[in-house]
Design a protein around this motif. Structure first.
Motif, PDB file in Angstrom:
ATOM      1  N   GLN A   1       0.833  -1.207   0.000  1.00  9.88           N
ATOM      2  CA  GLN A   1       0.000   0.000   0.000  1.00  9.88           C
ATOM      3  C   GLN A   1       0.870   1.259   0.000  1.00  9.88           C
ATOM      4  N   LYS A   2       1.400   1.573  -1.191  1.00 10.24           N
ATOM      5  CA  LYS A   2       2.218   2.766  -1.395  1.00 10.24           C
ATOM      6  C   LYS A   2       1.829   3.401  -2.722  1.00 10.24           C
ATOM      7  N   PRO A   3       2.045   4.712  -2.886  1.00  7.48           N
ATOM      8  CA  PRO A   3       1.688   5.366  -4.155  1.00  7.48           C
ATOM      9  C   PRO A   3       2.334   4.732  -5.375  1.00  7.48           C
ATOM     10  N   GLU A   4       3.603   4.290  -5.267  1.00  7.50           N
ATOM     11  CA  GLU A   4       4.261   3.710  -6.430  1.00  7.50           C
ATOM     12  C   GLU A   4       3.640   2.374  -6.843  1.00  7.50           C
ATOM     13  N   PHE A   5       2.830   1.789  -5.938  1.00 11.89           N
ATOM     14  CA  PHE A   5       2.115   0.551  -6.264  1.00 11.89           C
ATOM     15  C   PHE A   5       0.619   0.803  -6.458  1.00 11.89           C
ATOM     16  N   GLY A   6       0.236   2.079  -6.528  1.00 12.89           N
ATOM     17  CA  GLY A   6      -1.148   2.411  -6.870  1.00 12.89           C
ATOM     18  C   GLY A   6      -2.067   2.661  -5.697  1.00 12.89           C
ATOM     19  N   PHE A   7      -1.549   2.914  -4.489  1.00 11.88           N
ATOM     20  CA  PHE A   7      -2.388   3.160  -3.314  1.00 11.88           C
ATOM     21  C   PHE A   7      -2.110   4.559  -2.752  1.00 11.88           C
ATOM     22  N   TRP A   8      -3.167   5.270  -2.385  1.00  7.30           N
ATOM     23  CA  TRP A   8      -3.080   6.551  -1.681  1.00  7.30           C
ATOM     24  C   TRP A   8      -4.060   6.453  -0.517  1.00  7.30           C
ATOM     25  N   ALA A   9      -3.538   6.124   0.673  1.00  7.23           N
ATOM     26  CA  ALA A   9      -4.434   5.808   1.795  1.00  7.23           C
ATOM     27  C   ALA A   9      -3.829   6.252   3.118  1.00  7.23           C
ATOM     28  N   ILE A  10      -4.720   6.367   4.120  1.00  2.00           N
ATOM     29  CA  ILE A  10      -4.328   6.633   5.513  1.00  2.00           C
ATOM     30  C   ILE A  10      -4.751   5.431   6.351  1.00  2.00           C
ATOM     31  N   ARG A  11      -3.894   5.050   7.294  1.00  2.00           N
ATOM     32  CA  ARG A  11      -4.134   3.871   8.144  1.00  2.00           C
ATOM     33  C   ARG A  11      -4.200   4.295   9.611  1.00  2.00           C
ATOM     34  N   LEU A  12      -5.085   3.647  10.343  1.00  2.00           N
ATOM     35  CA  LEU A  12      -5.085   3.761  11.800  1.00  2.00           C
ATOM     36  C   LEU A  12      -4.593   2.441  12.366  1.00  2.00           C
ATOM     37  N   CYS A  13      -3.477   2.496  13.138  1.00  2.00           N
ATOM     38  CA  CYS A  13      -2.917   1.305  13.781  1.00  2.00           C
ATOM     39  C   CYS A  13      -3.221   1.363  15.277  1.00  2.00           C
ATOM     40  N   ARG A  14      -3.410   0.207  15.874  1.00  2.00           N
ATOM     41  CA  ARG A  14      -3.716   0.170  17.312  1.00  2.00           C
ATOM     42  C   ARG A  14      -2.557   0.720  18.146  1.00  2.00           C
ATOM     43  N   LYS A  15      -1.323   0.491  17.714  1.00  2.00           N
ATOM     44  CA  LYS A  15      -0.166   0.912  18.495  1.00  2.00           C
ATOM     45  C   LYS A  15       0.456   2.213  17.992  1.00  2.00           C
ATOM     46  N   LYS A  16       0.547   2.379  16.670  1.00  2.00           N
ATOM     47  CA  LYS A  16       1.285   3.517  16.106  1.00  2.00           C
ATOM     48  C   LYS A  16       0.402   4.714  15.764  1.00  2.00           C
ATOM     49  N   GLY A  17      -0.904   4.540  15.829  1.00  4.66           N
ATOM     50  CA  GLY A  17      -1.806   5.656  15.545  1.00  4.66           C
ATOM     51  C   GLY A  17      -2.022   5.856  14.043  1.00  4.66           C
ATOM     52  N   TYR A  18      -2.171   7.105  13.640  1.00  6.15           N
ATOM     53  CA  TYR A  18      -2.506   7.425  12.259  1.00  6.15           C
ATOM     54  C   TYR A  18      -1.238   7.533  11.408  1.00  6.15           C
ATOM     55  N   VAL A  19      -1.282   6.910  10.225  1.00  2.00           N
ATOM     56  CA  VAL A  19      -0.115   6.870   9.346  1.00  2.00           C
ATOM     57  C   VAL A  19      -0.564   7.160   7.914  1.00  2.00           C
TER      58      VAL A  19
END
Length: 463
Positions: free
Chosen positions: A374-392
């Motif tokens: 899930q990276k732009p160079e592979f065709g993804f533009w997204a935001i993730r919420l992780c239980r430990k690391k928060g918003y990425v």
């Protein structure tokens, strides 16, 4: 009987391959080819922009240097002889002087030509009798061409002023747009860039058309000037030179037309009324809102979709699903049914109190197995919420986002042409993150990754 072949070959040897006329002050270069002094100097001036020290022969491409130029006196003497022969203008067939002019053929002929079958019944006259009439006709056409040249020059001046005025107006509009955006909040920055991008595209398009008009006028002016110079040279020569192919010359000269450039408005069309349109962030974003539903053919086998395909939860495996190459096989993901190939689009995702999720957009043809990244160079533009690391933000190198307030309703804004994907906390109507500008060339689809105890809901546009 005089033969035209040796004379023709001699002229060919003495003709400059750049200007296609008899050489004037001929000079030779390293390879042995010769050119007019002015022609080769003009060629060197043009080539010096790319090859400042060494140049190549226009004919054989053999390299030569400026220091190798040498006057070709022997060739110069030969050219003088050719010019003297030209002034005599004798019949190539009979060797007699060309003292007659055939009106039917528009050719100079000798007294023996007049008696041949080719000119039988044709109207002929002495050169001296018809020369003045044709000279007046040539002068008339020169007057017309000079008027066209003057009109062309005036249009060039006008077009140059248009370019200056257009660039000034563009700069004025650019400053206004920038000023309007100075006091707005952080999320309006991307909207400003979008407006500026459109304005620059408009500037580029109109400038391209104006410069094309300018180049066309300059080319026409040069052609008219050369035409006039040739006619002046013809009028100043002998009667035989004036009448040689005079009808064809007149016909071509009268046929010359001036192509005037298209009229263009110098008022920019790009508008950006910032105070009126963007003071209400939610209103602005929702003016582009589209209804998004989930595509069951792409859903991971443990995802459960509601009947209206607006809600998805992570449950137990389902065994009755149709096999599909479009289905995510390794991660609990699902795509939106709607695809975007142009324009601006906005949709919202109710993430609620969920503790882990991913939302954004992706290309329609992304990998869906274990090799999915899930990276732009592979065709993804997204935001993730992780239980430990928060918003990425899932950029090429993940960026951790420190949000003071947790969003319950996420807003995703896509400007396809501008290459912009932005995320908003619609609970507070504040900007979260914008991905670096991209260049989209394929269909984009809404993208969601759903973890346990974190269902996602897609509100209809009217809510």
């Amino acid at each position: 009987m005089a033969s035209g072949t040796p004379s023709k070959k001699m002229r060919e040897e003495a003709t400059c391959s750049i200007c296609l006329n008899l050489m004037d002050e001929p000079v030779s270069i390293t390879c042995g080819h010769s050119y007019c002094h002015l022609c080769i100097m003009g060629f060197i001036k043009i080539m010096s922009h790319t090859e400042p020290e060494e140049f190549t022969c226009p004919q054989c491409r053999v390299p030569f240097q400026m220091e190798s130029l040498r006057p070709n006196k022997q060739l110069g003497s030969l050219i003088e002889v050719i010019k003297e022969l030209d002034h005599e203008m004798t019949c190539e067939i009979h060797g007699e002087q060309l003292q007659l002019f055939c009106e039917d053929e528009g050719q100079l002929i000798c007294w023996r030509c007049e008696r041949t079958l080719q000119h039988k019944g044709h109207t002929t006259a002495l050169v001296e009798d018809v020369c003045q009439g044709y000279k007046e006709k040539l002068q008339n056409v020169m007057t017309k061409l000079r008027q066209l040249e003057e009109e062309c020059v005036n249009l060039m001046v006008f077009t140059t002023k248009q370019i200056t005025e257009w660039k000034k107006n563009i700069e004025t509009r650019r400053e206004k747009i920038q000023s309007d955006f100075q006091n707005l909040q952080r999320f309006l920055y991307e909207e400003e860039k979008s407006c500026m991008w459109k304005l620059e595209k408009e500037e580029e398009q109109i400038l391209k058309r104006l410069r094309a008009s300018e180049a066309s006028l300059e080319q026409q002016s040069c052609a008219l000037r050369n035409h006039i110079l040739k006619l002046e040279e013809k009028c100043q020569g002998s009667a035989q030179e004036l009448l040689q192919d005079v009808k064809d010359t007149l016909s071509k000269s009268w046929a010359v037309k001036l192509e005037t450039p298209e009229a263009l408005s110098l008022e920019p069309h790009t508008e950006c009324n910032v105070p009126e349109l963007y003071c209400d962030v939610k209103k602005m974003l929702r003016s582009y809102q589209v209804g998004v539903t989930l595509d069951p053919d792409t859903a991971y086998h443990e995802l459960l979709l509601s009947e209206d395909r607006r809600q998805v939860t992570h449950g137990s495996p389902q065994d009755n699903l149709d096999a599909s190459s479009r289905r995510f096989s390794a991660f609990p993901c699902v795509l939106g049914y709607e695809g975007f190939t142009s324009g601006r689009h906005y949709f919202e995702v109710d993430v609620g109190e969920g503790t882990a999720w991913e939302v954004g957009v992706c290309l329609e043809n992304v990998q869906r197995g274990m090799d999915m990244k899930q990276k732009p160079e592979f065709g993804f533009w997204a935001i993730r919420l992780c239980r430990k690391k928060g918003y990425v933000a899932l950029t090429s190198s993940p960026i951790y986002l420190h949000l003071t307030e947790h969003p319950l309703l996420m807003g995703i804004f896509l400007d396809y042409e501008a290459g912009v994907v932005s995320f908003y906390n619609m609970t507070t109507a504040s900007h979260i993150f914008t991905f670096p500008k991209a260049s989209f060339s394929d269909t984009l689809r809404p993208y969601f990754q759903v973890f346990q105890y974190s269902p996602l809901f897609l509100p209809p546009p009217d809510e």
